[in-house]
Design a protein around this motif. Structure first.
Motif, PDB file in Angstrom:
ATOM      1  N   MET A  80     141.566  30.893  -4.324  1.00 28.19           N
ATOM      2  CA  MET A  80     141.572  30.409  -2.909  1.00 28.19           C
ATOM      3  C   MET A  80     142.583  30.275  -2.523  1.00 28.19           C
ATOM      4  O   MET A  80     143.653  29.557  -3.485  1.00 28.19           O
ATOM      5  N   TYR A  81     142.447  29.640  -1.217  1.00 24.42           N
ATOM      6  CA  TYR A  81     143.282  28.944  -0.641  1.00 24.42           C
ATOM      7  C   TYR A  81     142.080  27.669   0.889  1.00 24.42           C
ATOM      8  O   TYR A  81     141.115  28.174   0.614  1.00 24.42           O
ATOM      9  N   PHE A  82     143.028  27.040   0.767  1.00 28.94           N
ATOM     10  CA  PHE A  82     142.298  25.299   1.614  1.00 28.94           C
ATOM     11  C   PHE A  82     143.005  25.848   2.750  1.00 28.94           C
ATOM     12  O   PHE A  82     144.568  26.018   2.583  1.00 28.94           O
ATOM     13  N   THR A  83     142.673  25.417   4.145  1.00 24.50           N
ATOM     14  CA  THR A  83     142.760  25.287   5.278  1.00 24.50           C
ATOM     15  C   THR A  83     142.356  24.291   5.638  1.00 24.50           C
ATOM     16  O   THR A  83     140.578  23.941   5.850  1.00 24.50           O
ATOM     17  N   THR A  84     143.060  23.494   7.126  1.00 21.79           N
ATOM     18  CA  THR A  84     142.246  22.562   8.189  1.00 21.79           C
ATOM     19  C   THR A  84     141.330  23.015   8.632  1.00 21.79           C
ATOM     20  O   THR A  84     140.883  22.427   9.745  1.00 21.79           O
ATOM     21  N   LEU A  85     141.487  24.848   9.123  1.00 15.04           N
ATOM     22  CA  LEU A  85     141.053  24.921  10.405  1.00 15.04           C
ATOM     23  C   LEU A  85     141.120  26.668   9.845  1.00 15.04           C
ATOM     24  O   LEU A  85     141.782  27.155   9.446  1.00 15.04           O
ATOM     25  N   HIS A  86     139.665  27.028   9.816  1.00 15.39           N
ATOM     26  CA  HIS A  86     139.046  28.253   9.826  1.00 15.39           C
ATOM     27  C   HIS A  86     138.184  28.731  10.908  1.00 15.39           C
ATOM     28  O   HIS A  86     137.286  28.318  10.751  1.00 15.39           O
ATOM     29  N   TRP A  87     138.828  30.521  11.063  1.00 16.33           N
ATOM     30  CA  TRP A  87     137.496  30.965  11.903  1.00 16.33           C
ATOM     31  C   TRP A  87     136.845  31.867  11.582  1.00 16.33           C
ATOM     32  O   TRP A  87     137.550  33.211  11.082  1.00 16.33           O
TER      33      TRP A  87
ATOM     34  N   LEU B 262     129.778  17.833   1.059  1.00 15.62           N
ATOM     35  CA  LEU B 262     129.170  18.117   2.300  1.00 15.62           C
ATOM     36  C   LEU B 262     128.141  19.170   1.694  1.00 15.62           C
ATOM     37  O   LEU B 262     128.003  19.787   0.518  1.00 15.62           O
ATOM     38  N   ALA B 263     127.474  19.338   3.213  1.00 20.79           N
ATOM     39  CA  ALA B 263     126.451  20.612   3.107  1.00 20.79           C
ATOM     40  C   ALA B 263     126.835  21.993   2.704  1.00 20.79           C
ATOM     41  O   ALA B 263     127.333  22.425   4.309  1.00 20.79           O
ATOM     42  N   SER B 264     126.612  22.037   2.432  1.00 23.14           N
ATOM     43  CA  SER B 264     126.523  23.403   2.212  1.00 23.14           C
ATOM     44  C   SER B 264     126.351  24.028   0.183  1.00 23.14           C
ATOM     45  O   SER B 264     126.216  23.571  -0.546  1.00 23.14           O
ATOM     46  N   ALA B 265     125.478  25.690   0.255  1.00 20.55           N
ATOM     47  CA  ALA B 265     125.367  25.805  -0.946  1.00 20.55           C
ATOM     48  C   ALA B 265     126.553  25.938  -2.378  1.00 20.55           C
ATOM     49  O   ALA B 265     125.887  25.708  -3.320  1.00 20.55           O
ATOM     50  N   GLU B 266     127.749  26.326  -1.522  1.00 26.06           N
ATOM     51  CA  GLU B 266     128.774  26.203  -3.135  1.00 26.06           C
ATOM     52  C   GLU B 266     129.596  25.252  -2.317  1.00 26.06           C
ATOM     53  O   GLU B 266     129.931  25.605  -1.384  1.00 26.06           O
TER      54      GLU B 266
ATOM     55  N   SER C  99     139.051  34.871  -1.487  1.00 33.11           N
ATOM     56  CA  SER C  99     139.401  36.448  -1.010  1.00 33.11           C
ATOM     57  C   SER C  99     138.535  37.488   0.151  1.00 33.11           C
ATOM     58  O   SER C  99     138.660  38.398   1.239  1.00 33.11           O
ATOM     59  N   ASP C 100     137.324  37.272   0.146  1.00 34.22           N
ATOM     60  CA  ASP C 100     136.731  37.710   1.148  1.00 34.22           C
ATOM     61  C   ASP C 100     135.669  37.401   2.158  1.00 34.22           C
ATOM     62  O   ASP C 100     135.413  37.650   2.521  1.00 34.22           O
ATOM     63  N   GLY C 101     136.626  36.149   2.609  1.00 27.53           N
ATOM     64  CA  GLY C 101     136.421  35.743   3.620  1.00 27.53           C
ATOM     65  C   GLY C 101     135.265  34.302   3.454  1.00 27.53           C
ATOM     66  O   GLY C 101     134.616  33.655   4.991  1.00 27.53           O
ATOM     67  N   VAL C 102     134.601  34.454   2.348  1.00 28.04           N
ATOM     68  CA  VAL C 102     133.285  33.184   2.098  1.00 28.04           C
ATOM     69  C   VAL C 102     134.019  32.003   1.916  1.00 28.04           C
ATOM     70  O   VAL C 102     135.232  31.563   0.980  1.00 28.04           O
ATOM     71  N   VAL C 103     133.331  31.074   2.417  1.00 23.14           N
ATOM     72  CA  VAL C 103     133.946  29.163   3.114  1.00 23.14           C
ATOM     73  C   VAL C 103     133.114  28.256   2.270  1.00 23.14           C
ATOM     74  O   VAL C 103     132.214  28.715   1.771  1.00 23.14           O
ATOM     75  N   ARG C 104     133.860  27.909   1.100  1.00 24.52           N
ATOM     76  CA  ARG C 104     132.551  26.578   0.678  1.00 24.52           C
ATOM     77  C   ARG C 104     133.799  25.443   0.792  1.00 24.52           C
ATOM     78  O   ARG C 104     134.862  25.739   1.713  1.00 24.52           O
TER      79      ARG C 104
ATOM     80  N   ASP D 155     132.068  35.702  12.390  1.00 24.61           N
ATOM     81  CA  ASP D 155     130.922  35.476  13.573  1.00 24.61           C
ATOM     82  C   ASP D 155     131.672  34.369  14.514  1.00 24.61           C
ATOM     83  O   ASP D 155     130.333  34.124  15.231  1.00 24.61           O
ATOM     84  N   GLY D 156     132.984  33.914  14.507  1.00 24.73           N
ATOM     85  CA  GLY D 156     132.457  32.720  15.001  1.00 24.73           C
ATOM     86  C   GLY D 156     132.777  31.393  15.143  1.00 24.73           C
ATOM     87  O   GLY D 156     133.445  30.679  15.809  1.00 24.73           O
ATOM     88  N   ALA D 157     132.560  30.731  13.541  1.00 22.85           N
ATOM     89  CA  ALA D 157     132.227  29.805  13.713  1.00 22.85           C
ATOM     90  C   ALA D 157     133.428  29.622  13.047  1.00 22.85           C
ATOM     91  O   ALA D 157     134.100  29.968  12.596  1.00 22.85           O
ATOM     92  N   GLU D 158     133.737  27.875  13.359  1.00 18.57           N
ATOM     93  CA  GLU D 158     134.674  26.948  13.427  1.00 18.57           C
ATOM     94  C   GLU D 158     134.658  26.298  12.023  1.00 18.57           C
ATOM     95  O   GLU D 158     133.473  25.478  11.524  1.00 18.57           O
ATOM     96  N   HIS D 159     135.124  26.108  11.043  1.00 23.17           N
ATOM     97  CA  HIS D 159     135.350  25.093   9.519  1.00 23.17           C
ATOM     98  C   HIS D 159     136.964  24.862   9.466  1.00 23.17           C
ATOM     99  O   HIS D 159     137.386  24.996   9.339  1.00 23.17           O
ATOM    100  N   ARG D 160     136.209  23.149   9.443  1.00 20.71           N
ATOM    101  CA  ARG D 160     137.212  21.706   9.019  1.00 20.71           C
ATOM    102  C   ARG D 160     136.944  22.258   7.808  1.00 20.71           C
ATOM    103  O   ARG D 160     136.324  21.463   6.850  1.00 20.71           O
ATOM    104  N   ASP D 161     139.144  21.723   6.989  1.00 19.56           N
ATOM    105  CA  ASP D 161     138.865  21.660   5.971  1.00 19.56           C
ATOM    106  C   ASP D 161     138.024  22.259   4.781  1.00 19.56           C
ATOM    107  O   ASP D 161     136.935  21.812   3.761  1.00 19.56           O
ATOM    108  N   CYS D 162     138.322  23.542   4.475  1.00 16.59           N
ATOM    109  CA  CYS D 162     137.427  24.578   3.649  1.00 16.59           C
ATOM    110  C   CYS D 162     138.486  25.548   3.160  1.00 16.59           C
ATOM    111  O   CYS D 162     139.111  25.485   3.434  1.00 16.59           O
ATOM    112  N   PHE D 163     137.342  26.078   1.903  1.00 17.75           N
ATOM    113  CA  PHE D 163     137.999  26.623   0.881  1.00 17.75           C
ATOM    114  C   PHE D 163     138.149  27.870   1.446  1.00 17.75           C
ATOM    115  O   PHE D 163     136.538  27.962   1.479  1.00 17.75           O
ATOM    116  N   VAL D 164     139.018  29.105   1.393  1.00 20.79           N
ATOM    117  CA  VAL D 164     138.390  29.919   1.320  1.00 20.79           C
ATOM    118  C   VAL D 164     138.592  30.974   0.407  1.00 20.79           C
ATOM    119  O   VAL D 164     139.809  31.168   0.177  1.00 20.79           O
TER     120      VAL D 164
END
Length: 120
Positions: free
Chosen positions: A47-54, A78-82, A68-73, A57-66
């Motif tokens: 994965m890669y880490f980013t402080t801001l990811h769109w 924090l509240a997330s399934a994975e 290669s398929d664009g799945v954000v974790r 679907d236009g959703a904004e994610h901060r401090d997340c891991f993404v």
């Protein structure tokens, strides 16, 4: 390889890494093994880490891991399934101090890493 607990520190934005992910396979998922359905998992993905990811679907994610398929974790806790529990920087390319070489620099970088002469 040194694993870092996400509760202690997050990586720099743009850092490619191995990420340890935990979650539970959904009851209706199609996995490689029917025995995994509904079970908890803990696995490693690139994965890669980013402080801001769109997301697409236009959703904004901060401090997340993404991945290669664009799945954000999100980081663990924090509240997330994975979530990502740990991360480790990937090694640099052979004979380089970087994680990527692009364009016309690739052939010479490969030759240098292999210690080979030009083929053409």
């Amino acid at each position: 390889m040194t694993w870092v607990d996400v509760r202690e520190r997050l990586p720099r934005s743009g850092t490619p890494m191995a990420a340890a992910i935990t979650g539970r396979y959904p009851a209706d998922s199609t996995t490689e093994s029917d025995t995994a359905v509904g079970k908890e998992f803990w696995l490693v993905r690139p994965m890669y880490f980013t402080t801001l990811h769109w997301s697409e679907d236009g959703a904004e994610h901060r401090d997340c891991f993404v991945d290669s398929d664009g799945v954000v974790r999100l980081p663990y806790g924090l509240a997330s399934a994975e979530t990502v529990t740990h991360w480790a920087e990937l090694p640099t390319l052979p004979g380089r101090m970087t994680h990527a070489v692009l364009g016309e620099d690739v052939p010479s970088a490969l030759r240098n890493a292999w210690g080979a002469r030009p083929t053409a």
